[in-house]
Design a protein around this motif. Structure first.
Motif, PDB file in Angstrom:
ATOM      1  N   ASP A 239       0.851  -1.194   0.000  1.00  0.00           N
ATOM      2  CA  ASP A 239       0.000   0.000   0.000  1.00  0.00           C
ATOM      3  C   ASP A 239       0.879   1.234   0.000  1.00  0.00           C
ATOM      4  O   ASP A 239       2.098   1.153   0.217  1.00  0.00           O
ATOM      5  CB  ASP A 239      -0.934   0.001   1.206  1.00  0.00           C
ATOM      6  CG  ASP A 239      -2.263   0.683   0.895  1.00  0.00           C
ATOM      7  OD1 ASP A 239      -2.299   1.499  -0.046  1.00  0.00           O
ATOM      8  OD2 ASP A 239      -3.249   0.391   1.588  1.00  0.00           O
ATOM      9  N   TYR A 240       0.231   2.400  -0.236  1.00  0.00           N
ATOM     10  CA  TYR A 240       0.983   3.638  -0.430  1.00  0.00           C
ATOM     11  C   TYR A 240       0.130   4.776   0.113  1.00  0.00           C
ATOM     12  O   TYR A 240      -0.888   5.112  -0.485  1.00  0.00           O
ATOM     13  CB  TYR A 240       1.240   3.806  -1.929  1.00  0.00           C
ATOM     14  CG  TYR A 240       2.302   4.794  -2.331  1.00  0.00           C
ATOM     15  CD1 TYR A 240       2.069   6.170  -2.310  1.00  0.00           C
ATOM     16  CD2 TYR A 240       3.543   4.361  -2.762  1.00  0.00           C
ATOM     17  CE1 TYR A 240       3.028   7.072  -2.707  1.00  0.00           C
ATOM     18  CE2 TYR A 240       4.523   5.260  -3.156  1.00  0.00           C
ATOM     19  CZ  TYR A 240       4.262   6.607  -3.128  1.00  0.00           C
ATOM     20  OH  TYR A 240       5.224   7.504  -3.515  1.00  0.00           O
ATOM     21  N   LEU A 241       0.511   5.344   1.257  1.00  0.00           N
ATOM     22  CA  LEU A 241      -0.233   6.455   1.850  1.00  0.00           C
ATOM     23  C   LEU A 241       0.546   7.760   1.673  1.00  0.00           C
ATOM     24  O   LEU A 241       1.733   7.841   1.993  1.00  0.00           O
ATOM     25  CB  LEU A 241      -0.469   6.205   3.335  1.00  0.00           C
ATOM     26  CG  LEU A 241      -1.449   5.077   3.689  1.00  0.00           C
ATOM     27  CD1 LEU A 241      -1.542   4.936   5.200  1.00  0.00           C
ATOM     28  CD2 LEU A 241      -2.813   5.344   3.089  1.00  0.00           C
ATOM     29  N   THR A 242      -0.148   8.767   1.137  1.00  0.00           N
ATOM     30  CA  THR A 242       0.491  10.057   0.890  1.00  0.00           C
ATOM     31  C   THR A 242       0.284  10.987   2.079  1.00  0.00           C
ATOM     32  O   THR A 242      -0.836  11.169   2.557  1.00  0.00           O
ATOM     33  CB  THR A 242      -0.102  10.715  -0.374  1.00  0.00           C
ATOM     34  OG1 THR A 242       0.043   9.829  -1.478  1.00  0.00           O
ATOM     35  CG2 THR A 242       0.612  12.014  -0.690  1.00  0.00           C
ATOM     36  N   LYS A 243       1.378  11.544   2.562  1.00  0.00           N
ATOM     37  CA  LYS A 243       1.312  12.508   3.652  1.00  0.00           C
ATOM     38  C   LYS A 243       0.751  13.839   3.132  1.00  0.00           C
ATOM     39  O   LYS A 243       1.097  14.255   2.014  1.00  0.00           O
ATOM     40  CB  LYS A 243       2.685  12.731   4.260  1.00  0.00           C
ATOM     41  CG  LYS A 243       3.350  11.494   4.834  1.00  0.00           C
ATOM     42  CD  LYS A 243       4.756  11.824   5.314  1.00  0.00           C
ATOM     43  CE  LYS A 243       5.481  10.607   5.855  1.00  0.00           C
ATOM     44  NZ  LYS A 243       6.873  10.925   6.285  1.00  0.00           N
ATOM     45  N   PRO A 244      -0.050  14.540   3.920  1.00  0.00           N
ATOM     46  CA  PRO A 244      -0.563  14.117   5.232  1.00  0.00           C
ATOM     47  C   PRO A 244      -1.773  13.187   5.065  1.00  0.00           C
ATOM     48  O   PRO A 244      -2.624  13.432   4.223  1.00  0.00           O
ATOM     49  CB  PRO A 244      -0.966  15.434   5.884  1.00  0.00           C
ATOM     50  CG  PRO A 244      -1.385  16.297   4.737  1.00  0.00           C
ATOM     51  CD  PRO A 244      -0.493  15.915   3.581  1.00  0.00           C
ATOM     52  N   PHE A 245      -1.809  12.137   5.847  1.00  0.00           N
ATOM     53  CA  PHE A 245      -2.945  11.223   5.829  1.00  0.00           C
ATOM     54  C   PHE A 245      -3.664  11.306   7.161  1.00  0.00           C
ATOM     55  O   PHE A 245      -3.084  11.730   8.173  1.00  0.00           O
ATOM     56  CB  PHE A 245      -2.486   9.784   5.559  1.00  0.00           C
ATOM     57  CG  PHE A 245      -1.311   9.370   6.383  1.00  0.00           C
ATOM     58  CD1 PHE A 245      -1.458   8.960   7.701  1.00  0.00           C
ATOM     59  CD2 PHE A 245      -0.026   9.396   5.842  1.00  0.00           C
ATOM     60  CE1 PHE A 245      -0.362   8.593   8.458  1.00  0.00           C
ATOM     61  CE2 PHE A 245       1.072   9.028   6.600  1.00  0.00           C
ATOM     62  CZ  PHE A 245       0.905   8.623   7.918  1.00  0.00           C
ATOM     63  N   THR A 246      -4.908  10.905   7.151  1.00  0.00           N
ATOM     64  CA  THR A 246      -5.686  10.968   8.380  1.00  0.00           C
ATOM     65  C   THR A 246      -5.481   9.704   9.209  1.00  0.00           C
ATOM     66  O   THR A 246      -4.993   8.678   8.718  1.00  0.00           O
ATOM     67  CB  THR A 246      -7.183  11.122   8.071  1.00  0.00           C
ATOM     68  OG1 THR A 246      -7.643   9.932   7.421  1.00  0.00           O
ATOM     69  CG2 THR A 246      -7.436  12.329   7.187  1.00  0.00           C
ATOM     70  N   ARG A 247      -5.884   9.795  10.468  1.00  0.00           N
ATOM     71  CA  ARG A 247      -5.821   8.647  11.367  1.00  0.00           C
ATOM     72  C   ARG A 247      -6.646   7.485  10.822  1.00  0.00           C
ATOM     73  O   ARG A 247      -6.197   6.335  10.837  1.00  0.00           O
ATOM     74  CB  ARG A 247      -6.310   9.059  12.756  1.00  0.00           C
ATOM     75  CG  ARG A 247      -6.480   7.924  13.751  1.00  0.00           C
ATOM     76  CD  ARG A 247      -6.983   8.468  15.089  1.00  0.00           C
ATOM     77  NE  ARG A 247      -7.248   7.389  16.013  1.00  0.00           N
ATOM     78  CZ  ARG A 247      -8.389   6.703  16.040  1.00  0.00           C
ATOM     79  NH1 ARG A 247      -9.360   7.008  15.176  1.00  0.00           N
ATOM     80  NH2 ARG A 247      -8.556   5.733  16.916  1.00  0.00           N
ATOM     81  N   SER A 248      -7.832   7.787  10.346  1.00  0.00           N
ATOM     82  CA  SER A 248      -8.716   6.730   9.830  1.00  0.00           C
ATOM     83  C   SER A 248      -8.141   6.091   8.574  1.00  0.00           C
ATOM     84  O   SER A 248      -8.278   4.872   8.376  1.00  0.00           O
ATOM     85  CB  SER A 248     -10.111   7.301   9.542  1.00  0.00           C
ATOM     86  OG  SER A 248     -10.045   8.349   8.584  1.00  0.00           O
ATOM     87  N   GLU A 249      -7.492   6.874   7.726  1.00  0.00           N
ATOM     88  CA  GLU A 249      -6.880   6.324   6.511  1.00  0.00           C
ATOM     89  C   GLU A 249      -5.758   5.352   6.876  1.00  0.00           C
ATOM     90  O   GLU A 249      -5.638   4.276   6.281  1.00  0.00           O
ATOM     91  CB  GLU A 249      -6.335   7.451   5.626  1.00  0.00           C
ATOM     92  CG  GLU A 249      -7.415   8.263   4.928  1.00  0.00           C
ATOM     93  CD  GLU A 249      -6.845   9.451   4.170  1.00  0.00           C
ATOM     94  OE1 GLU A 249      -7.511   9.948   3.249  1.00  0.00           O
ATOM     95  OE2 GLU A 249      -5.726   9.891   4.515  1.00  0.00           O
ATOM     96  N   LEU A 250      -4.946   5.741   7.829  1.00  0.00           N
ATOM     97  CA  LEU A 250      -3.832   4.882   8.251  1.00  0.00           C
ATOM     98  C   LEU A 250      -4.345   3.592   8.874  1.00  0.00           C
ATOM     99  O   LEU A 250      -3.892   2.497   8.532  1.00  0.00           O
ATOM    100  CB  LEU A 250      -2.939   5.631   9.232  1.00  0.00           C
ATOM    101  CG  LEU A 250      -1.795   4.813   9.838  1.00  0.00           C
ATOM    102  CD1 LEU A 250      -0.841   4.347   8.751  1.00  0.00           C
ATOM    103  CD2 LEU A 250      -1.052   5.621  10.891  1.00  0.00           C
ATOM    104  N   LEU A 251      -5.307   3.718   9.788  1.00  0.00           N
ATOM    105  CA  LEU A 251      -5.830   2.533  10.463  1.00  0.00           C
ATOM    106  C   LEU A 251      -6.553   1.613   9.488  1.00  0.00           C
ATOM    107  O   LEU A 251      -6.470   0.379   9.614  1.00  0.00           O
ATOM    108  CB  LEU A 251      -6.772   2.946  11.598  1.00  0.00           C
ATOM    109  CG  LEU A 251      -6.104   3.667  12.777  1.00  0.00           C
ATOM    110  CD1 LEU A 251      -7.148   4.056  13.809  1.00  0.00           C
ATOM    111  CD2 LEU A 251      -5.029   2.779  13.399  1.00  0.00           C
ATOM    112  N   ALA A 252      -7.244   2.194   8.517  1.00  0.00           N
ATOM    113  CA  ALA A 252      -7.940   1.378   7.522  1.00  0.00           C
ATOM    114  C   ALA A 252      -6.937   0.595   6.680  1.00  0.00           C
ATOM    115  O   ALA A 252      -7.136  -0.591   6.380  1.00  0.00           O
ATOM    116  CB  ALA A 252      -8.809   2.262   6.624  1.00  0.00           C
ATOM    117  N   ALA A 253      -5.832   1.251   6.290  1.00  0.00           N
ATOM    118  CA  ALA A 253      -4.799   0.578   5.498  1.00  0.00           C
ATOM    119  C   ALA A 253      -4.147  -0.545   6.299  1.00  0.00           C
ATOM    120  O   ALA A 253      -3.913  -1.648   5.783  1.00  0.00           O
ATOM    121  CB  ALA A 253      -3.748   1.585   5.036  1.00  0.00           C
TER     122      ALA A 253
END
Length: 238
Positions: A100-114
């Protein structure tokens, strides 16, 4: 408790990630550079890795490549955390084996969902692997039983072949002796042997016929357990 390794060179970002993971009930490990991250991954075998891309000396791509080349860490779910949002950067990470690939800034929910999604997929993959390994083990056991069945069947048929030859040998010898013997008690003895061995031969042939229905892997296994398949030396009736 799931173990997550955070590889991030920015102290503030790393601290925030560790705090969030702790609140959510995850056990966390931290590394401030790529080299340390690789060492911790190999040593502790985390359930998932969060890794920044832009780091000095060894960037996230090099970390991922090193982990994927090591069989001990190759299957650990890997999520990139980065401020780089270009499509080429995303493709480069996924081509190297990122999950997976999360772009900063990401939200808490986005991180936990990933994190949740990758851990669930990993768990499903591990369960499937365990199921396939169990099926493979059962198949190997079945093959071993079949091989044992074939060996035992061959042994049993060899024993029957030996048992069938003995009466024929006795009959042949009795016929030969009968031709040479004068009338009287001796001749009657040879006739008695002929009748007895003929009856034994017929009985054995009947047993062979019945054996076709009796021989199964289960029955042969039972016979082997009670050591009933050992060769027996037939007695000479003469």
């Amino acid at each position: 408790m799931k173990k997550i390794l955070v590889i991030e060179d920015e102290p503030t970002v790393r601290a925030n990630l560790l705090k969030l993971l702790d609140i959510e009930g995850y056990q966390s490990l931290e590394a401030s550079d790529g080299h340390t991250g690789i060492q911790l991954a190999e040593q502790h075998q985390p359930d998932l890795i969060l890794c920044d891309i832009m780091m000095p000396e060894l960037d996230g791509y090099a970390v991922l490549e090193a982990l994927r080349q090591n069989p001990a860490t190759a299957m650990i779910p890997f999520i990139f955390l980065t401020a780089k949002a270009e499509r080429n950067d995303w493709r480069q990470g996924m081509e190297k084996g990122a999950d997976d690939y999360l772009t900063k800034p990401f939200t808490r929910s986005e991180l936990l969902a990933a994190i949740t999604m990758r851990l669930q997929r990993q768990e499903a993959a591990l369960q499937q692997f365990a199921s396939e390994r169990e099926r493979s083990s059962a198949l190997m056991e079945k093959c071993a039983e079949l091989e044992q069945f074939i060996d035992a069947k061959d042994e049993l048929l060899n024993n029957l072949s030996h048992e069938l030859r003995q009466p024929l040998s006795n009959i042949n010898l009795a016929i030969h002796m009968l031709k040479e013997a004068p009338p009287g008690a001796q001749r009657d003895r040879y006739l008695e042997i002929l009748q007895k061995e003929f009856a034994r031969e017929i009985a054995l042939l009947n047993q062979v016929s019945e054996l076709q229905q009796f021989l199964t892997p289960e029955s042969v296994k039972l016979l082997s357990q009670f050591k009933l398949l050992k060769s027996k030396t037939s007695k000479n009736f003469l």
